[in-house]
Design an enzyme around this catalytic site. Structure first.
Site, short mmCIF file in Angstrom:
data_model
loop_
_atom_site.label_atom_id
_atom_site.label_comp_id
_atom_site.label_asym_id
_atom_site.label_seq_id
_atom_site.Cartn_x
_atom_site.Cartn_y
_atom_site.Cartn_z
N CYS A 106 7.46 -115.41 -29.36
CA CYS A 106 8.12 -116.65 -29.74
C CYS A 106 9.55 -116.72 -29.17
O CYS A 106 9.72 -116.76 -27.97
CB CYS A 106 8.08 -116.81 -31.25
SG CYS A 106 8.22 -118.50 -31.84
N HIS A 107 10.57 -116.72 -30.01
CA HIS A 107 11.96 -116.81 -29.57
C HIS A 107 12.55 -115.43 -29.24
O HIS A 107 13.69 -115.34 -28.76
CB HIS A 107 12.82 -117.47 -30.64
CG HIS A 107 12.58 -118.94 -30.80
ND1 HIS A 107 11.51 -119.44 -31.51
CD2 HIS A 107 13.26 -120.01 -30.34
CE1 HIS A 107 11.54 -120.75 -31.49
NE2 HIS A 107 12.58 -121.14 -30.77
#
Length: 177
Positions: A106-107
């Site tokens: 994800c991030h």
């Protein structure tokens, strides 16, 4: 298999911590929660507070040499806080320098952007990071899971919580090599 999970004191997406953690346990490994501060970390379910988790080791206690791999869970606030912490960035970079596998979802690649370890690497992430990854010298792809061996270590990346099953099985296979 000893695996470090690097997280900030708050902001980690809970499922991106707990599903990979369970995958390590199910594979017979030992996960350690490593953070920038002692005590507990606050996980989130998107923007809502979720559970807290006990920190096993702080960055000043953890050594790359003690681990076989690194997992970087996402959440927006988590990698944003980690990339602003020199010790966290150095710890993550240390796995690349040591040729040890890293899995990020994800991030989480924001921490790797700051560590300057993405030049020549191909990876995926939450779509909003693609410009940051390109600016850091990486190639961004929109794939459920991407395994990149074009560097000093194996880098396994994934886009979002919906990709967790594939992410977990892939990084467990790669970490066990």
């Amino acid at each position: 298999m000893q695996i470090a999970f690097l997280v900030a004191p708050e902001g980690v997406e809970q499922v991106e911590l707990t599903d990979p953690w369970k995958a390590v346990l199910d594979a017979g490994g030992t996960p350690h929660l490593v953070s920038t501060a002692a005590g507990t970390i606050q996980a989130f379910d998107h923007l809502d507070k979720a559970d807290t988790f006990e920190v096993d080791r702080t960055l000043d206690q953890a050594r790359v040499a003690d681990y076989d791999g690194l997992v970087l869970p996402g959440g927006v606030a988590n990698p944003d806080a980690l990339r602003a912490d020199e010790g966290a960035v150095a710890f993550a970079k240390g796995f690349f320098d040591a040729g040890k596998p890293v899995a990020a979802i994800c991030h989480a690649p924001w921490t790797l952007v700051e560590a300057d370890v993405l030049r020549g690497r191909t990876l995926t992430s939450w779509p909003s990071l693609q410009t940051d990854i390109r600016n850091a010298g990486g190639t961004w792809v929109d794939e459920q899971v991407k395994v990149c061996t074009a560097g000093p270590n194996t880098l396994i990346t994934s886009r979002r919580p919906d990709d967790l099953a594939a992410f977990c099985s892939t990084f467990i296979d790669e970490f066990g090599r």
